[in-house]
Design a protein around this motif. Structure first.
Motif, PDB file in Angstrom:
ATOM      1  N   PHE A 238      57.596  45.104  13.079  1.00 31.86           N
ATOM      2  CA  PHE A 238      58.956  45.009  13.622  1.00 31.86           C
ATOM      3  C   PHE A 238      59.951  45.260  12.496  1.00 31.86           C
ATOM      4  CE2 PHE A 238      59.086  43.286  17.999  1.00 31.86           C
ATOM      5  CZ  PHE A 238      57.731  43.284  18.246  1.00 31.86           C
ATOM      6  N   ASP A 239      60.750  46.307  12.650  1.00 32.47           N
ATOM      7  CA  ASP A 239      61.812  46.541  11.670  1.00 32.47           C
ATOM      8  C   ASP A 239      62.841  45.409  11.752  1.00 32.47           C
ATOM      9  OD1 ASP A 239      60.730  48.898  10.705  1.00 32.47           O
ATOM     10  OD2 ASP A 239      61.751  50.152  12.175  1.00 32.47           O
ATOM     11  N   PRO A 240      63.526  45.103  10.646  1.00 30.61           N
ATOM     12  CA  PRO A 240      64.516  44.008  10.641  1.00 30.61           C
ATOM     13  C   PRO A 240      65.786  44.436  11.384  1.00 30.61           C
ATOM     14  CG  PRO A 240      64.422  45.087   8.499  1.00 30.61           C
ATOM     15  CD  PRO A 240      63.392  45.761   9.339  1.00 30.61           C
ATOM     16  N   LEU A 241      65.865  44.063  12.647  1.00 34.16           N
ATOM     17  CA  LEU A 241      66.924  44.603  13.511  1.00 34.16           C
ATOM     18  C   LEU A 241      68.322  44.194  13.050  1.00 34.16           C
ATOM     19  CD1 LEU A 241      65.319  44.184  17.060  1.00 34.16           C
ATOM     20  CD2 LEU A 241      64.991  45.980  15.357  1.00 34.16           C
ATOM     21  N   ASP A 242      68.463  42.937  12.666  1.00 34.87           N
ATOM     22  CA  ASP A 242      69.792  42.468  12.283  1.00 34.87           C
ATOM     23  C   ASP A 242      70.338  43.227  11.080  1.00 34.87           C
ATOM     24  OD1 ASP A 242      71.595  40.791  13.417  1.00 34.87           O
ATOM     25  OD2 ASP A 242      70.464  38.960  13.011  1.00 34.87           O
ATOM     26  N   GLU A 243      69.467  43.445  10.105  1.00 35.71           N
ATOM     27  CA  GLU A 243      69.914  44.168   8.909  1.00 35.71           C
ATOM     28  C   GLU A 243      70.239  45.632   9.230  1.00 35.71           C
ATOM     29  OE1 GLU A 243      67.398  43.427   5.378  1.00 35.71           O
ATOM     30  OE2 GLU A 243      66.488  41.800   6.548  1.00 35.71           O
ATOM     31  N   ILE A 244      69.431  46.201  10.103  1.00 33.60           N
ATOM     32  CA  ILE A 244      69.686  47.598  10.490  1.00 33.60           C
ATOM     33  C   ILE A 244      70.990  47.695  11.280  1.00 33.60           C
ATOM     34  CG2 ILE A 244      68.813  49.530  11.887  1.00 33.60           C
ATOM     35  CD1 ILE A 244      65.968  48.668  10.982  1.00 33.60           C
ATOM     36  N   ALA A 245      71.219  46.688  12.139  1.00 35.40           N
ATOM     37  CA  ALA A 245      72.464  46.672  12.927  1.00 35.40           C
ATOM     38  C   ALA A 245      73.683  46.660  12.016  1.00 35.40           C
ATOM     39  CB  ALA A 245      72.481  45.453  13.849  1.00 35.40           C
ATOM     40  N   LYS A 270      58.506  32.020  22.118  1.00 34.41           N
ATOM     41  CA  LYS A 270      57.951  31.744  20.803  1.00 34.41           C
ATOM     42  C   LYS A 270      58.130  32.916  19.819  1.00 34.41           C
ATOM     43  CE  LYS A 270      53.696  29.791  18.839  1.00 34.41           C
ATOM     44  NZ  LYS A 270      52.298  29.450  19.146  1.00 34.41           N
ATOM     45  N   TYR A 271      57.992  34.126  20.318  1.00 34.72           N
ATOM     46  CA  TYR A 271      58.024  35.296  19.419  1.00 34.72           C
ATOM     47  C   TYR A 271      59.289  36.142  19.565  1.00 34.72           C
ATOM     48  CZ  TYR A 271      53.288  33.933  18.371  1.00 34.72           C
ATOM     49  OH  TYR A 271      52.189  33.222  17.967  1.00 34.72           O
ATOM     50  N   LYS A 272      60.221  35.658  20.382  1.00 35.71           N
ATOM     51  CA  LYS A 272      61.448  36.426  20.608  1.00 35.71           C
ATOM     52  C   LYS A 272      62.220  36.643  19.306  1.00 35.71           C
ATOM     53  CE  LYS A 272      65.414  36.935  23.591  1.00 35.71           C
ATOM     54  NZ  LYS A 272      66.235  36.480  24.706  1.00 35.71           N
ATOM     55  N   TYR A 273      61.979  35.760  18.333  1.00 39.97           N
ATOM     56  CA  TYR A 273      62.703  35.878  17.054  1.00 39.97           C
ATOM     57  C   TYR A 273      62.494  37.243  16.403  1.00 39.97           C
ATOM     58  CZ  TYR A 273      58.307  35.342  14.525  1.00 39.97           C
ATOM     59  OH  TYR A 273      57.053  35.548  14.047  1.00 39.97           O
ATOM     60  N   LEU A 274      61.386  37.900  16.735  1.00 41.33           N
ATOM     61  CA  LEU A 274      61.150  39.236  16.179  1.00 41.33           C
ATOM     62  C   LEU A 274      62.260  40.212  16.580  1.00 41.33           C
ATOM     63  CD1 LEU A 274      57.294  39.409  16.839  1.00 41.33           C
ATOM     64  CD2 LEU A 274      58.363  39.545  14.578  1.00 41.33           C
ATOM     65  N   PHE A 275      62.977  39.863  17.665  1.00 43.12           N
ATOM     66  CA  PHE A 275      64.031  40.739  18.181  1.00 43.12           C
ATOM     67  C   PHE A 275      65.426  40.299  17.741  1.00 43.12           C
ATOM     68  CE2 PHE A 275      60.446  41.521  20.897  1.00 43.12           C
ATOM     69  CZ  PHE A 275      60.528  42.876  21.176  1.00 43.12           C
ATOM     70  N   ASN A 276      65.501  39.388  16.799  1.00 39.41           N
ATOM     71  CA  ASN A 276      66.823  38.948  16.344  1.00 39.41           C
ATOM     72  C   ASN A 276      67.683  40.155  15.965  1.00 39.41           C
ATOM     73  OD1 ASN A 276      66.274  36.291  16.764  1.00 39.41           O
ATOM     74  ND2 ASN A 276      65.886  35.772  14.600  1.00 39.41           N
ATOM     75  N   GLY A 277      68.836  40.259  16.598  1.00 43.39           N
ATOM     76  CA  GLY A 277      69.723  41.389  16.320  1.00 43.39           C
ATOM     77  C   GLY A 277      69.689  42.460  17.396  1.00 43.39           C
ATOM     78  N   ILE A 278      68.746  42.361  18.324  1.00 43.67           N
ATOM     79  CA  ILE A 278      68.614  43.388  19.377  1.00 43.67           C
ATOM     80  C   ILE A 278      69.924  43.560  20.150  1.00 43.67           C
ATOM     81  CG2 ILE A 278      67.638  41.722  21.062  1.00 43.67           C
ATOM     82  CD1 ILE A 278      66.374  45.248  21.020  1.00 43.67           C
ATOM     83  N   GLU A 279      70.661  42.445  20.323  1.00 46.96           N
ATOM     84  CA  GLU A 279      71.906  42.496  21.109  1.00 46.96           C
ATOM     85  C   GLU A 279      72.972  43.362  20.433  1.00 46.96           C
ATOM     86  OE1 GLU A 279      70.737  39.964  19.441  1.00 46.96           O
ATOM     87  OE2 GLU A 279      72.349  39.448  18.037  1.00 46.96           O
ATOM     88  N   ARG A 280      72.763  43.701  19.178  1.00 46.10           N
ATOM     89  CA  ARG A 280      73.724  44.545  18.468  1.00 46.10           C
ATOM     90  C   ARG A 280      73.357  46.028  18.578  1.00 46.10           C
ATOM     91  NH1 ARG A 280      74.224  41.972  12.580  1.00 46.10           N
ATOM     92  NH2 ARG A 280      76.089  43.304  12.503  1.00 46.10           N
ATOM     93  N   ALA A 281      72.184  46.308  19.145  1.00 51.49           N
ATOM     94  CA  ALA A 281      71.756  47.707  19.287  1.00 51.49           C
ATOM     95  C   ALA A 281      72.512  48.388  20.427  1.00 51.49           C
ATOM     96  CB  ALA A 281      70.261  47.763  19.551  1.00 51.49           C
ATOM     97  N   ASP A 282      72.478  49.718  20.442  1.00 49.99           N
ATOM     98  CA  ASP A 282      73.116  50.477  21.525  1.00 49.99           C
ATOM     99  C   ASP A 282      72.132  50.828  22.622  1.00 49.99           C
ATOM    100  OD1 ASP A 282      75.909  51.053  20.449  1.00 49.99           O
ATOM    101  OD2 ASP A 282      74.616  51.589  18.760  1.00 49.99           O
ATOM    102  N   SER A 283      70.849  50.859  22.285  1.00 42.79           N
ATOM    103  CA  SER A 283      69.855  51.195  23.308  1.00 42.79           C
ATOM    104  C   SER A 283      68.501  50.626  22.913  1.00 42.79           C
ATOM    105  CB  SER A 283      69.765  52.714  23.493  1.00 42.79           C
ATOM    106  OG  SER A 283      69.523  53.360  22.262  1.00 42.79           O
ATOM    107  N   PHE A 284      67.624  50.527  23.902  1.00 42.61           N
ATOM    108  CA  PHE A 284      66.370  49.799  23.728  1.00 42.61           C
ATOM    109  C   PHE A 284      65.329  50.368  24.691  1.00 42.61           C
ATOM    110  CE2 PHE A 284      64.411  45.295  24.714  1.00 42.61           C
ATOM    111  CZ  PHE A 284      63.297  45.580  23.941  1.00 42.61           C
ATOM    112  N   THR A 285      64.235  50.875  24.140  1.00 43.38           N
ATOM    113  CA  THR A 285      63.111  51.353  24.954  1.00 43.38           C
ATOM    114  C   THR A 285      62.115  50.217  25.135  1.00 43.38           C
ATOM    115  OG1 THR A 285      63.288  53.630  24.138  1.00 43.38           O
ATOM    116  CG2 THR A 285      61.161  52.959  25.023  1.00 43.38           C
TER     117      THR A 285
END
Lengths: 485, 485
Positions: A238-245, A270-285
């Protein structure tokens, strides 16, 4: 035969197939080379009609020679397993056979798709989001890139890319090849897809991302699209979404998250933390056909801005199909690049209603449990070496032999021999140019004992083949001596 | 419930559904507005798990509120009808759930797809042709355009379109909107898609095509793609392929034939003449899911040069999935823009083996018989007017009222009322900006009496609504008088 008899016979076959695969009575694969298989099966499309007896005989052959993807030794793909409610949903989709372009011909299917998209958007934190079912993760990634391209340069839709500035895309060196394909399709060119280095876990290195963007700007390119991966193909990283955002925001670049493989993990509290920052993305597959275990294809592209797809993909004049009336917003064809489109949403909806959020969270958690178990098994064998600490559901390892130069070949041979014997099917890839055996947990119904069996077979086969090699090498050595003498 | 009981119950539902639809016991549609339907059905995705009783209750609701596309009053779409061998094939595809990317996981499916592609190429006269299953006709048309683009400018794959010459596409004004979408996706721009005028049958006018190419050349554009249509969406028209091939050859332009709708007609020895010249084309879209009556999606793009797709679409470095070994040419993912891909070939193969070439020829011929019957029916009613002489399986007509200005509105009302009453579902489009009711014959199982019933209902509804209008108009007239006075 009456329709009832034909359907009865069909369901008998289906039940027998599922029972025997689930019990392990059938081996995972009944391997043949193409020319061998061609000899066994009459493939010809004849002039004259056949009948139902021929049909069932064809089907029996097909079942026999299928790879049994719900078998517990099928550890090869990013999807596997059986999900009976979803399978039944797929049958109903085939039976009712309608198309998702207009509300008129797909009324309830349309509401179902919208309900799913809304729920998935909420889960991703896209509070005013939208989306569409696509024909797979590659297609979803392409639509995301296209949407970013056309948001930046809205005239492309009419004028084309000729004469536009040079666009640049950023993905990690562990990302899926569909981004190269998308750049080819969209006229951006795969040379403008920059592959950012990743760390030992397979995660995109942020400082390299920034460097690459700066270099691209110096070359007068227009960086417009960063794709983070949520579950890479080889390592499940999992790439670090928050930092990329953060970077995406600073440089005003569209941020996409490719969760083709790992997207469904977001369902686990339990594992949703892997997606921290997803809400800052513009799109999601997000492909439910992978870790939600519904039959292929069920793939979704979510976008943060509700109307983005409509604006960027297909807002062209199509009045002869999409008539102006009071159900306009329910004509989903308008935000898809498909015209005729299968109802992939039904199976997802039925399965989700069957398992509930909680059931799906449990299924995901169970897969992690199994992956952790497999990861530990690797440590228990001296002959095996873990190649990267797993972040999610894939375990990459290698069998270490005394023949270092031949080690890749040996690993491939172990894998292939297990396949040819029908003992297990596991995949491989290249990590730093070395063969990595990739075991994937995508089926929550497998058990620890299935993994025990897999590793036992793997190590044993390794030892057998290593011995053979050793003998061959001794012979070679002896021959060499002869020559020298 | 055991798996056996669950499957048993599923097949009971399927059998009941098919029987009642075939017998006309169910009306073709059970129409509701979106808000009404939302009130009737609980769409929520719950936290807690459900069970099999809930599942079957959901399925029963879904079946009740589906448009019954195999109903004999479903004359709305370019596909319809039921094909039991193909439906069973679809069930088996869902059951075995494998993906078409590698031979390893889809051995027999790969051979089946190759067999179909070879046969379809032979029928089209592509003696050294190749092809792939796609996700629909729109996607196939896009791939064809992309293939032409990348053949002309092979560097695009790596360098992109920025800086390239302006490309130009030529289609008829009756062509499908997917060419505009494709031009948007591919970075060509819909403004460079020139719409060539058509004759009264809906066929592309050759002299206008030549003029448009010449004009484009004068503007220093690069004409690179002509798409002829084999069965247009509204009129079912066939462009003159041989004449277009001549032009394409003279100007060295890629010629594509969009047979998304009409492609399967090539199976009829009687009507194959409509395809004269197809062997001179470079690519051909053919959707078995339409006139071969297999469930959605089954769509094929054929190309004249065997390796064209591989070269132009995906010849990138994807070693981590497609390993070098002795089954390389059987890894079909290499010539597709999809990665995961459903086995759509199986249902086509099973149905084709069941009906044989001859059976399919008969089915197509029977549809023409029915279309001719419908065409003649239009003449029998004074109230109806044929809008174009049909070339294949669609009949476009209008109900003529005394209220010329309101005629379009009346026709839409007739159609909508029939739909809301569940009596029939028929589509419409715009021909020279006038509403055209479009009746399609895509189901060989319908009978003359079904068409009698349709026309009787249509004309009767026309008369009822015309009377209502007449009364309203009298009132309006009376009111006007009052105002004037």
């Amino acid at each position: 035969m009456t329709r009832k008899e034909i359907l009865g016979k069909t369901f008998e076959l289906i039940n027998d197939y599922q029972s025997s695969v689930a019990s392990g009575e059938k081996s995972v694969i009944n391997y043949h080379q193409p020319h061998q298989l061609k000899d066994k099966i009459d493939l010809k499309l004849p002039s004259k009609a056949g009948n139902y007896d021929n049909l069932f005989s064809d089907i029996e052959k097909y079942l026999k020679h299928s790879v049994h993807t719900s078998h517990k030794q099928f550890l090869n793909q990013l999807y596997s397993g059986e999900n009976l409610p979803a399978l039944i949903g797929e049958f109903i989709t085939a039976l009712t056979n309608t198309s998702m372009y207009t509300y008129e011909v797909a009324p309830l299917a349309t509401l179902i798709e919208k309900e799913l998209i809304n729920k998935m958007c909420r889960i991703a934190g896209f509070t005013d989001g939208g989306g569409t079912f696509t024909t797979g993760g590659s297609n979803a990634n392409m639509l995301a890139m296209m949407s970013a391209r056309n948001k930046l340069l809205p005239d492309i839709k009419k004028n084309g890319l000729m004469g536009a500035q040079t666009l640049a895309v950023f993905v990690s060196d562990q990302s899926h090849y569909s981004f190269d394909t998308a750049a080819n399709i969209l006229g951006i060119g795969s040379d403008h897809v920059y592959k950012i280095k990743s760390d030992s876990h397979g995660r995109m290195l942020i400082e390299d991302l920034v460097k690459a963007i700066e270099t691209s700007l110096i070359k007068s390119e227009t960086p417009f699209f960063i794709a983070a991966t949520a579950g890479t193909t080889l390592l499940g990283a999992f790439d670090p979404l928050d930092e990329i955002a953060e970077i995406a925001q600073n440089y005003k670049i569209w941020m996409h998250v490719d969760g083709s493989f790992g997207g469904s993990i977001i369902l686990s509290t339990k594992y949703k933390y892997l997606f921290n920052g997803i809400e800052r993305a513009d799109s999601f597959t997000w492909n439910p056909h992978k870790l939600m275990n519904v039959p292929l294809i069920a793939s979704v592209l979510l976008v943060k801005e509700k109307d983005r797809l409509l604006k960027n993909l297909t807002d062209l004049d199509t009045d002869y199909i999409y008539h102006d009336n009071d159900v306009q917003e329910y004509n989903l064809g308008k935000q898809s690049i498909q015209c005729g489109r299968r109802v992939d949403a039904l199976k997802v909806w039925l399965a989700w209603r069957f398992y509930g959020d909680e059931g799906y969270a449990q299924r995901i958690n169970r897969m992690f449990e199994l992956a952790n178990y497999a990861r530990k098994k690797v440590d228990l064998y001296n002959q095996l070496q873990l190649l990267a600490e797993p972040q999610s559901l894939t375990i990459c390892f290698t069998y270490k032999s005394d023949f270092e130069k031949e080690n890749d070949k040996l690993n491939l041979e172990i894998r292939e021999t297990l396949m040819k014997k029908g003992l297990s099917l596991v995949n491989y890839g290249y990590l730093k140019e070395k063969v990595a055996i990739r075991l994937v947990i995508s089926n929550p119904d497998i058990e620890e004992k299935d993994l025990d069996e897999f590793f036992e077979n793997f190590v044993q086969m390794g030892s057998v083949l290593e011995n053979e090699k050793s003998i061959v090498q001794q012979v070679v050595q002896a021959e060499k001596c002869l020559i020298i003498e």
